[in-house]
Design an enzyme around this catalytic site. Structure first.
Site, PDB file in Angstrom:
ATOM      1  N   ARG A   1       0.824  -1.206   0.000  1.00 11.52           N
ATOM      2  CA  ARG A   1       0.000   0.000   0.000  1.00 11.52           C
ATOM      3  C   ARG A   1       0.860   1.258   0.000  1.00 11.52           C
ATOM      4  O   ARG A   1       0.929   1.989  -0.983  1.00 11.52           O
ATOM      5  CB  ARG A   1      -0.956  -0.021   1.207  1.00 11.52           C
ATOM      6  CG  ARG A   1      -2.096   1.000   1.116  1.00 11.52           C
ATOM      7  CD  ARG A   1      -1.731   2.397   1.544  1.00 11.52           C
ATOM      8  NE  ARG A   1      -1.266   2.475   2.927  1.00 11.52           N
ATOM      9  CZ  ARG A   1      -0.760   3.580   3.478  1.00 11.52           C
ATOM     10  NH1 ARG A   1      -0.660   4.694   2.759  1.00 11.52           N
ATOM     11  NH2 ARG A   1      -0.329   3.585   4.731  1.00 11.52           N
ATOM     12  N   ASP A   2       1.573   1.502   1.070  1.00 15.81           N
ATOM     13  CA  ASP A   2       2.351   2.724   1.211  1.00 15.81           C
ATOM     14  C   ASP A   2       3.504   2.766   0.218  1.00 15.81           C
ATOM     15  O   ASP A   2       3.900   3.845  -0.240  1.00 15.81           O
ATOM     16  CB  ASP A   2       2.878   2.830   2.644  1.00 15.81           C
ATOM     17  CG  ASP A   2       3.463   4.185   2.957  1.00 15.81           C
ATOM     18  OD1 ASP A   2       3.130   5.161   2.265  1.00 15.81           O
ATOM     19  OD2 ASP A   2       4.264   4.282   3.910  1.00 15.81           O
TER      20      ASP A   2
ATOM     21  N   HIS B   1       6.286   4.196  12.758  1.00 20.24           N
ATOM     22  CA  HIS B   1       6.433   4.158  11.299  1.00 20.24           C
ATOM     23  C   HIS B   1       7.528   5.162  10.929  1.00 20.24           C
ATOM     24  O   HIS B   1       7.291   6.367  10.884  1.00 20.24           O
ATOM     25  CB  HIS B   1       5.096   4.550  10.661  1.00 20.24           C
ATOM     26  CG  HIS B   1       5.070   4.487   9.175  1.00 20.24           C
ATOM     27  ND1 HIS B   1       4.229   3.639   8.482  1.00 20.24           N
ATOM     28  CD2 HIS B   1       5.760   5.164   8.227  1.00 20.24           C
ATOM     29  CE1 HIS B   1       4.399   3.806   7.181  1.00 20.24           C
ATOM     30  NE2 HIS B   1       5.326   4.734   7.008  1.00 20.24           N
TER      31      HIS B   1
ATOM     32  N   HIS C   1      10.684   6.701   8.498  1.00 21.33           N
ATOM     33  CA  HIS C   1      11.342   6.825   7.208  1.00 21.33           C
ATOM     34  C   HIS C   1      12.837   6.995   7.446  1.00 21.33           C
ATOM     35  O   HIS C   1      13.253   7.515   8.477  1.00 21.33           O
ATOM     36  CB  HIS C   1      10.786   8.012   6.428  1.00 21.33           C
ATOM     37  CG  HIS C   1       9.464   7.730   5.775  1.00 21.33           C
ATOM     38  ND1 HIS C   1       9.058   8.334   4.607  1.00 21.33           N
ATOM     39  CD2 HIS C   1       8.451   6.895   6.124  1.00 21.33           C
ATOM     40  CE1 HIS C   1       7.859   7.895   4.261  1.00 21.33           C
ATOM     41  NE2 HIS C   1       7.466   7.027   5.172  1.00 21.33           N
TER      42      HIS C   1
ATOM     43  N   CYS D   1       9.301   9.565   0.097  1.00 22.92           N
ATOM     44  CA  CYS D   1       8.665  10.671   0.807  1.00 22.92           C
ATOM     45  C   CYS D   1       8.647  11.876  -0.119  1.00 22.92           C
ATOM     46  O   CYS D   1       9.710  12.391  -0.479  1.00 22.92           O
ATOM     47  CB  CYS D   1       9.424  11.007   2.091  1.00 22.92           C
ATOM     48  SG  CYS D   1       8.764  12.448   2.930  1.00 22.92           S
TER      49      CYS D   1
ATOM     50  N   ASN E   1      10.499   4.361   3.315  1.00 26.02           N
ATOM     51  CA  ASN E   1      10.211   3.563   4.502  1.00 26.02           C
ATOM     52  C   ASN E   1      11.389   2.715   4.961  1.00 26.02           C
ATOM     53  O   ASN E   1      12.234   2.303   4.165  1.00 26.02           O
ATOM     54  CB  ASN E   1       9.030   2.631   4.200  1.00 26.02           C
ATOM     55  CG  ASN E   1       7.730   3.361   4.022  1.00 26.02           C
ATOM     56  OD1 ASN E   1       7.264   4.058   4.912  1.00 26.02           O
ATOM     57  ND2 ASN E   1       7.123   3.208   2.853  1.00 26.02           N
TER      58      ASN E   1
END
Length: 309
Positions: free
Chosen positions: A29-30, A218, A220, A251, A260
C-alpha cells in the site's frame, strides 16, 4: 559479488527489549502508491502471496482513497476480490472517509486504517481540513467500522517534523493521537513522515502517551535514523513496527528521501537481538529482489543488497 545464501547475525539481546514484535508490512500500500506508474494487479497479488509465504502476519493490502488522488491503487476492489486471504494473515486497508469505508465493507475487509495529521499544514494539504476539522471526518468512519466489528488503526503523520511548520510539538502530537484512541482506534501508528527524528525525540514523544501498549511506529530513513529510532521505540515498550519490503515507498516532502524502513533491515536487527517476529529472511529477500526486478530499479535495503548484491 554474486548472490549468496542468507546467513544470520550473532544473537546478543539488549536490556528492556520485547521477546516478540509484530511487523506491520506496508509495502503493497504505502510503497506502491508512491510509484510513478501503476503496477499490474497480477504483480500485486503475487507480491502479497510472497509476503504471506515469507511469514509476514500483517500486510497492508491497498487503499480505498479515490483513484483520482491515488491512481496506483485504483484496482483495490479487483485486488481484494482475487486475493487469496491466508489464515493467520491480516490484510488491513486504508480508508479516508465514509465512502472508502463503504467500499471496504463491500470487499469484506476486517481491518481498516485512517490517516490523520499532527499538523495543521499537512492536514490542509492532505485532507483539505484544518487540524481540528479532521476529527469530524474520522468520527463516523471509526464509529461505523467498530459497529461492523472491524479493527481500526489510526495513522498520525508528521509526528517529528513538518516541511512547512518545522518542529512539531510533542504535546500536539500526543493530543491528536489520544483523540484518535478515545474515538475508538485499536492502535495508533506514529509516523516520521519526512524522516527527521532521532532516538531521543522518539523516547520523549512516546513518554507523552504514558502507556504505549496500543502504539506502533512508522519511520522513514531519510537521514539514516530509522533503525536507531526503532530500537529506541522497542526499549520504550513499543511492540509493533511498520516497515516496507525492499524499502519501497518514498517521501514526497523531502529531497533524496529513501522512504520507509526496509523490512529486511528491520528483520536483521530483530534477529540479532533475539526478538521473535515470524518472518523468513531468505524468502523475504527473494520477494523484495523479485519486486525490484518488476519495478526495474535496485532496492535501497542495505540488508537485501548485502545478501543479494
Amino acid at each position: 559479488m554474486g548472490a549468496r545464501e542468507v546467513g544470520l547475525p550473532d544473537v546478543v539481546g539488549g536490556v528492556g527489549l520485547p521477546d516478540q514484535v509484530t511487523i506491520w508490512e506496508v509495502g503493497p500500500r504505502d510503497g506502491l502508491q508512491n510509484e510513478s506508474v501503476s503496477v499490474p494487479v497480477d504483480v500485486k497479488l503475487e507480491f502479497l502471496d510472497r509476503l504471506a509465504d515469507a511469514g509476514v502476519s500483517v500486510v497492508e493490502a491497498t487503499s480505498f482513497v479515490h483513484p483520482k488522488w491515488v491512481p496506483q491503487l485504483a484496482d483495490a476492489e479487483e485486488l481484494l476480490a482475487r486475493l487469496d486471504r491466508r489464515d493467520g494473515v491480516d490484510y488491513p486497508v486504508l480508508v479516508p472517509n465514509e465512502r472508502g469505508l463503504d467500499r471496504a465493507l463491500a470487499a469484506r475487509v476486517g481491518h481498516v486504517a485512517i490517516f490523520a495529521s499532527a499538523t495543521d499544514s499537512f492536514a490542509r494539504r492532505n485532507l483539505n481540513r484544518a487540524l481540528d476539522e479532521q476529527f469530524a471526518m474520522f468520527e463516523p468512519v471509526v464509529a461505523r467500522a467498530k459497529a461492523e466489528g472491524l479493527k481500526v488503526r489510526g495513522y498520525v503523520s508528521m509526528c517529528f517534523g513538518d516541511p512547512w511548520e518545522g518542529s512539531v510539538s510533542r504535546g500536539q502530537v500526543a493530543a491528536v493521537g489520544k483523540r484518535l484512541l478515545d474515538m475508538g482506534c485499536d492502535q495508533l501508528s506514529l509516523g516520521d513522515t519526512i524522516g527527521v527524528a532521532t532516538p531521543g525525540q522518539v523516547t520523549a514523544l512516546l513518554g507523552e502517551f504514558g502507556s504505549v501498549e496500543r502504539i506502533a511506529v512508522h519511520f522513514h530513513d531519510t537521514y539514516g535514523q530509522a533503525l536507531a529510532n526503532t530500537y529506541a521505540a522497542l526499549v520504550a515498550g513499543v511492540r509493533t513496527v511498520d516497515s516496507s519490503a525492499g524499502g519501497l515507498g518514498g517521501c514526497p516532502y523531502a529531497e533524496s528521501a529513501t522512504g520507509n524502513l526496509a523490512t529486511e533491515d528491520l528483520v536483521w536487527m530483530l534477529d540479532g537481538l533475539g526478538i521473535a517476529h515470524g518472518v523468513d529472511l531468505d524468502k523475504l529477500c527473494d520477494t523484495s529482489a523479485w519486486m525490484a526486478g518488476r519495478l526495474g530499479r535496485p532496492s535501497p535495503s542495505r540488508v537485501l543488497n548485502a545478501l543479494r548484491g
